[in-house]
Scaffold this motif. Structure first.
Motif, PDB file in Angstrom:
ATOM      1  N   LYS A   1       6.806   1.876  -1.361  1.00  0.00           N
ATOM      2  CA  LYS A   1       7.442   3.152  -1.674  1.00  0.00           C
ATOM      3  C   LYS A   1       8.954   3.012  -1.725  1.00  0.00           C
ATOM      4  N   ASN A   2       9.506   2.273  -0.797  1.00  0.00           N
ATOM      5  CA  ASN A   2      10.954   2.091  -0.771  1.00  0.00           C
ATOM      6  C   ASN A   2      11.438   1.337  -2.007  1.00  0.00           C
ATOM      7  N   HIS A   3      10.663   0.348  -2.433  1.00  0.00           N
ATOM      8  CA  HIS A   3      11.038  -0.431  -3.608  1.00  0.00           C
ATOM      9  C   HIS A   3      11.075   0.439  -4.858  1.00  0.00           C
ATOM     10  N   LEU A   4      10.209   1.439  -4.913  1.00  0.00           N
ATOM     11  CA  LEU A   4      10.079   2.269  -6.117  1.00  0.00           C
ATOM     12  C   LEU A   4      10.721   3.648  -5.957  1.00  0.00           C
ATOM     13  N   LYS A   5      11.477   3.864  -4.911  1.00  0.00           N
ATOM     14  CA  LYS A   5      11.932   5.203  -4.560  1.00  0.00           C
ATOM     15  C   LYS A   5      12.819   5.847  -5.618  1.00  0.00           C
TER      16      LYS A   5
ATOM     17  N   ALA B   1       4.793   8.975  -8.752  1.00  0.00           N
ATOM     18  CA  ALA B   1       4.089   9.648  -7.664  1.00  0.00           C
ATOM     19  C   ALA B   1       3.236   8.621  -6.930  1.00  0.00           C
ATOM     20  N   PHE B   2       3.031   8.840  -5.640  1.00  0.00           N
ATOM     21  CA  PHE B   2       2.266   7.902  -4.829  1.00  0.00           C
ATOM     22  C   PHE B   2       0.975   8.547  -4.342  1.00  0.00           C
TER      23      PHE B   2
ATOM     24  N   TYR C   1      -1.662  -1.074   2.156  1.00  0.00           N
ATOM     25  CA  TYR C   1      -1.084  -2.099   3.022  1.00  0.00           C
ATOM     26  C   TYR C   1       0.441  -2.145   2.868  1.00  0.00           C
ATOM     27  N   GLN C   2       1.152  -2.032   3.997  1.00  0.00           N
ATOM     28  CA  GLN C   2       2.613  -2.017   4.004  1.00  0.00           C
ATOM     29  C   GLN C   2       3.160  -1.050   2.936  1.00  0.00           C
TER      30      GLN C   2
ATOM     31  N   PRO D   1       1.826  -6.372  -4.436  1.00  0.00           N
ATOM     32  CA  PRO D   1       2.606  -6.017  -5.633  1.00  0.00           C
ATOM     33  C   PRO D   1       4.086  -6.382  -5.545  1.00  0.00           C
ATOM     34  N   LEU D   2       4.580  -6.718  -4.359  1.00  0.00           N
ATOM     35  CA  LEU D   2       5.974  -7.139  -4.220  1.00  0.00           C
ATOM     36  C   LEU D   2       6.134  -8.657  -4.224  1.00  0.00           C
ATOM     37  N   VAL D   3       5.034  -9.393  -4.381  1.00  0.00           N
ATOM     38  CA  VAL D   3       5.131 -10.851  -4.525  1.00  0.00           C
ATOM     39  C   VAL D   3       5.827 -11.155  -5.853  1.00  0.00           C
ATOM     40  N   PRO D   4       6.870 -11.972  -5.833  1.00  0.00           N
ATOM     41  CA  PRO D   4       7.618 -12.231  -7.071  1.00  0.00           C
ATOM     42  C   PRO D   4       6.961 -13.279  -7.964  1.00  0.00           C
TER      43      PRO D   4
END
Length: 223
Positions: A63-67, A72-73, A57-58, A26-29
């Motif tokens: 979580k940090n990207h969406l903090k 909610a996670f 995975y990772q 999900p963090l692939v641009p």
């Protein structure tokens, strides 16, 4: 009434190859913006309530990207649960029924798909899946998932492609004893009762499941 939404972000993304060595899929641009951000932007509409993202995975990077966002996670770092199991695991966080579920590896061009499916939902449905004709699809290798009859009911078979977006009632999840299971298990039960419905998306849809799909998706964004 606002419906909660689960965004599926726990997959390994192995078809992305080196692009997921140092980040979850999900963090692939795409067009300089992570896939998860494209997906979340579509949920910023009337009718969407609690947002939940499942992670595996990772997970810490996602979580940090969406903090800083009100999300909610649903933590699946102990084990992958597939789509049906992932939804079942997230139910305590979602806090509502029916719920929206949405894949995070697609790019859309056209009307907001979340608004469309919310406007089409009716109380007599067990699930409403957003589907798209094959001629409006890019980046997808499948032959099609469903056909739709004159009543709007879905049936298995090569036809329209499932876009990864649905509204679904969750009662049937209680009938499955496995921890990890596909949404297909639930859909088949609903279809047998005549409760599985489809709505065709009128725009373009790109499945960003492999590196070769990224330029196709960026073409939809005019990047």
């Amino acid at each position: 009434m606002k419906l909660p939404i689960l965004l599926f972000a726990a997959g390994l993304g192995t078809r992305m190859g080196d692009l997921v060595k140092d980040r979850p899929k999900p963090l692939v641009p795409v067009g300089g913006i992570p896939l998860i951000d494209h997906a979340l932007a579509l949920t910023d509409v009337d009718g969407v309530g609690q947002r939940v993202v499942n992670v595996h995975y990772q997970a810490d990077k996602l979580k940090n990207h969406l903090k800083d966002r009100p999300i909610a996670f649903s933590d699946e770092t102990d084990a992958l649960r597939e789509t049906g199991g992932g939804l079942h695991h997230a139910l305590p966080l979602l806090g509502g029924n029916p719920v929206i579920t949405m894949n995070t590896d697609a790019i859309w061009r056209g009307p907001n798909p979340v608004s469309l499916i919310l406007n089409a939902w009716t109380d007599d449905m067990e699930a409403l899946l957003l589907i798209v004709p094959k001629q409006q699809v890019s980046g997808h290798l499948g032959k099609g998932d469903f056909t739709k009859d004159q009543h709007g009911n879905l049936h298995r078979g090569p036809g329209d492609i499932y876009t990864g977006l649905q509204i679904i009632r969750t009662e049937t999840l209680a009938n499955v004893t496995e921890t990890a299971f596909s949404m297909n298990v639930i859909w088949d039960q609903m279809a047998a009762r005549g409760g599985l419905f489809g709505l065709q998306y009128p725009g373009q849809w790109c499945d960003v499941g492999q590196p070769s799909s990224i330029p196709l998706a960026e073409a939809l964004l005019d990047v």
